[in-house]
Structure formats: structure tokens, C-alpha cells
Design an enzyme around this catalytic site. Structure first.
Site, mmCIF file in Angstrom:
data_model
loop_
_atom_site.group_PDB
_atom_site.id
_atom_site.type_symbol
_atom_site.label_atom_id
_atom_site.label_comp_id
_atom_site.label_asym_id
_atom_site.label_seq_id
_atom_site.Cartn_x
_atom_site.Cartn_y
_atom_site.Cartn_z
ATOM 1 C CB SER A 27 -0.853 0.073 1.277
ATOM 2 O OG SER A 27 -1.858 -0.874 1.243
ATOM 3 C CG HIS A 57 -2.499 -2.263 -3.172
ATOM 4 N ND1 HIS A 57 -1.505 -3.194 -3.038
ATOM 5 C CD2 HIS A 57 -2.898 -1.961 -1.928
ATOM 6 C CE1 HIS A 57 -1.309 -3.449 -1.754
ATOM 7 N NE2 HIS A 57 -2.139 -2.713 -1.061
ATOM 8 C CG HIS A 79 -4.462 -7.377 1.008
ATOM 9 N ND1 HIS A 79 -4.791 -6.494 0.004
ATOM 10 C CD2 HIS A 79 -3.327 -6.919 1.576
ATOM 11 C CE1 HIS A 79 -3.880 -5.536 -0.032
ATOM 12 N NE2 HIS A 79 -2.979 -5.765 0.898
ATOM 13 C CE1 TYR A 81 -8.232 -5.900 2.479
ATOM 14 C CE2 TYR A 81 -6.289 -6.496 3.718
ATOM 15 C CZ TYR A 81 -6.933 -5.662 2.834
ATOM 16 O OH TYR A 81 -6.266 -4.596 2.290
ATOM 17 C CD GLU A 82 -8.087 -7.224 -1.922
ATOM 18 O OE1 GLU A 82 -8.590 -6.894 -3.004
ATOM 19 O OE2 GLU A 82 -6.850 -7.277 -1.723
ATOM 20 C CB ALA A 109 1.926 -0.267 4.688
ATOM 21 C CG MET A 204 -3.909 -6.226 7.491
ATOM 22 S SD MET A 204 -5.314 -5.188 7.081
ATOM 23 C CE MET A 204 -5.409 -4.127 8.531
ATOM 24 C CB SER A 205 0.115 -8.217 2.710
ATOM 25 O OG SER A 205 1.215 -7.397 3.050
ATOM 26 C CG ASN A 228 0.108 2.342 11.756
ATOM 27 O OD1 ASN A 228 0.091 1.985 10.575
ATOM 28 N ND2 ASN A 228 -0.230 1.525 12.743
ATOM 29 C CG HIS A 240 -6.555 1.926 3.539
ATOM 30 N ND1 HIS A 240 -5.422 1.133 3.477
ATOM 31 C CD2 HIS A 240 -6.914 2.168 2.247
ATOM 32 C CE1 HIS A 240 -5.117 0.892 2.208
ATOM 33 N NE2 HIS A 240 -5.995 1.512 1.450
HETATM 34 N N1 HPA Z 1 -1.926 -3.147 11.303
HETATM 35 C C1 HPA Z 1 -2.091 -3.946 10.233
HETATM 36 N N2 HPA Z 1 -1.732 -3.600 9.013
HETATM 37 C C2 HPA Z 1 -1.158 -2.398 8.852
HETATM 38 C C3 HPA Z 1 -0.961 -1.515 9.920
HETATM 39 C C4 HPA Z 1 -1.366 -1.919 11.220
HETATM 40 O O1 HPA Z 1 -1.216 -1.186 12.220
HETATM 41 N N3 HPA Z 1 -0.394 -0.402 9.398
HETATM 42 C C5 HPA Z 1 -0.242 -0.606 8.071
HETATM 43 N N4 HPA Z 1 -0.721 -1.818 7.729
#
Ligand code: HPA
Length: 266
Positions: A27, A57, A79, A81-82, A109, A204-205, A228, A240
Site C-alpha cells: 500500500s 495499490h 489480500h 481479507y478481500e 506497510a 495484513m499481507s 504507524n 487506511h
Molecule cells: N496493522 C495492520 N496492518 C497495517 C498496519 C497496522 O497497524 N499499518 C499498516 N498496515
């Protein structure tokens, strides 16, 4: 659907498609796909490729050269989750393998657990924790499914990337990445638990793609861009939008390391 159908669609567009190093972009990290000299093909035009629907993306395959090296870039990923498919990137990765890719470089990310890797910085993935409990190889009928994940993140590649980062004066600390299914972010209690389990960052990937990369015999490495501090560990509101807005700072550092790495293997 087999990767052969995808390959013939690619060969319709590119005469002799070849690549040595494959990338998957996370991302907000799509810029790398734009600086490759080569041909871009939308995923929508390649049978079996995902219809990556996540904003931030770029769902295109780019085949060309960067720093004199033949590369193939997967500008977007599907991903888990999609659509609930852990093997969503299997055909794209099989295609990369068929093009000659023997080294897979994944990017993502992530949320950091470590104060020494704050947002805007990079974490070199040393190992992962498959907190989702899923595998892209569920249903694979052959004994090849019993993939050994010791040193899944290739020690020689990691050493090389750390050298390039040092030369460029970019901090690149190693850590353990935990795969959380998403799409919701984690709770502070989950982050606390993951920390106790040994993770240094969460996202998440990437984990299913590294499993597939090892399944296909590729040498793998992965770098996370910290967007973050993970839930409960920082002051920013996790979203996001925040991920996409924060990614470019780390992405610029990542590009310096990627270019140095490619130059060294050209
Ligand atoms: N958690 C999960 N996926 C992420 C995060 C997070 O804090 N930041 C960027 N992708």
C-alpha cells in the site's frame, strides 16, 4: 485456471518476457512500478491475476529493467481479507517464476511495535509469525506443500540489504512480522499478545506470498514500511487513509535501498 493462460496473455503483449528479480508492492509503495523501463499490463488483462480492489495499490504487472536488471513488478496484491483466499497471489507468483524470477522482494506497510522503528522508517523482515493460521498451500495435493520455512527470509539477501542501507545511511533494523488477516486493524490487546509472542510489527499481507515464493523455490526477502505505531502504542489515529498518506516517506528510503541492491546484482 493455470498460469499458462496468464503467460500466453503476457506473451501477446511482450515478445520475450523475462525477469530475474520479482517485486510485490504494498500500500502506497507503487512508485517503483512507475520508474521501471518496460511494459505495464493491467491485471484485468491477465487471466488468473487478482482484481486488486484496495485503494493505494496499482493493479498492474510491469516487466522491464531497473538499474540494468530485468525485473517483474507486481504493483498490487490481493489480500486474504478481500475474498478469503490465502492463495490469491499464486498465479502471479507462478508467472514470475516462469519468467525466470529466482528472487522475490516483497514490500508492505505495517504497524510497528518498536519505538526504535517509528513511522517513516523501514523494518527488514527476519522471520514471520503466521497469526492468521492460514496457508496458501491448503489444498495443494503434492508433497511439495511441506515447505521448509527455516530461513524463509534469505540470510544472504538480508545481509546484502543491510549493507546497502548502511552505505546509504538509512536505518534498517530486522524484526519479526506478524500476519493478521484484516481488514479491520488490530485491538490493543491483540498487539500486546503479538508482542509477547515475539512479533515486532504487524500487517495484513506478505506472509502468504513468502510461503508461495519458497514453494516455488525462490530466494525471498521482504521490507516493511512503518506507517504507524500499532494499536495502543502511538497517538495517531490508525486508518487506511493514514497508511496511504504515511507510506511515501518510508517508500523513498526503500527505493534507495532497492536501487542499490539492483545495481549490485546487475
Ligand atoms: N496493522 C495492520 N496492518 C497495517 C498496519 C497496522 O497497524 N499499518 C499498516 N498496515
Amino acid at each position: 485456471m493455470s498460469s499458462n493462460t496468464a503467460l500466453s496473455a503476457i506473451r501477446d503483449r511482450i515478445k520475450d518476457p523475462r525477469a530475474r528479480i520479482g517485486f510485490i508492492l504494498g500500500s502506497g509503495l507503487g512508485h517503483l512500478a512507475d520508474v521501471v523501463e518496460g511494459t505495464a499490463i493491467d491485471y484485468a488483462d491477465i487471466p488468473g491475476f487478482p482484481h486488486a480492489g484496495v485503494s493505494g495499490h496499482s493493479p498492474k504487472l510491469v516487466i522491464g529493467t531497473l538499474e540494468g536488471v530485468e525485473v517483474a513488478i507486481l504493483g498490487g496484491r490481493e489480500h486474504y481479507y478481500e475474498n478469503g483466499r490465502a492463495d490469491a497471489m499464486r498465479i502471479p507468483l507462478e508467472v514470475l517464476s516462469a519468467l525466470g524470477v529466482d528472487t522475490l522482494f516483497a514490500t508492505n506497510a505495517c504497524g510497528s511495535f518498536l519505538p526504535e522503528i517509528p513511522p517513516g522508517n523501514l523494518m527488514l523482515i527476519r522471520d514471520h509469525l503466521n497469526y492468521s493460521g492460514l496457508s496458501p498451500l491448503i489444498g495443494e495435493p503434492t508433497d511439495r506443500r511441506f515447505v521448509n520455512l527455516t530461513d524463509a527470509y534469505d540470510p544472504d539477501l538480508r545481509a546484502a540489504l543491510k549493507d546497502h542501507a548502511k552505505t546509504a545511511d538509512i536505518p534498517l533494523i530486522e524484526g519479526v512480522y506478524a500476519w493478521y488477516s484484516g481488514p479491520n486493524f488490530e485491538t490493543p490487546a491483540e498487539i500486546k499478545a503479538l508482542k509477547i509472542l515475539g512479533a515486532d510489527a504487524v500487517g495484513m499481507s506478505t506472509v502468504p506470498e513468502i510461503i508461495l515464493g519458497r514453494f516455488l523455490g525462490m530466494r525471498c526477502c521482504a521490507v516493511s514500511v512503518v506507517t504507524n505505531m500499532a494499536a495502543g502504542l502511538g497517538n495517531e489515529v490508525i486508518s487506511h487513509e493514514h497508511t496511504k498518506a504515511s507510506a511515501p516517506v518510508g517508500a523513498a528510503k526503500l527505493e534507495v535501498i532497492v536501487r542499490a541492491f539492483l545495481k549490485s546484482v546487475s
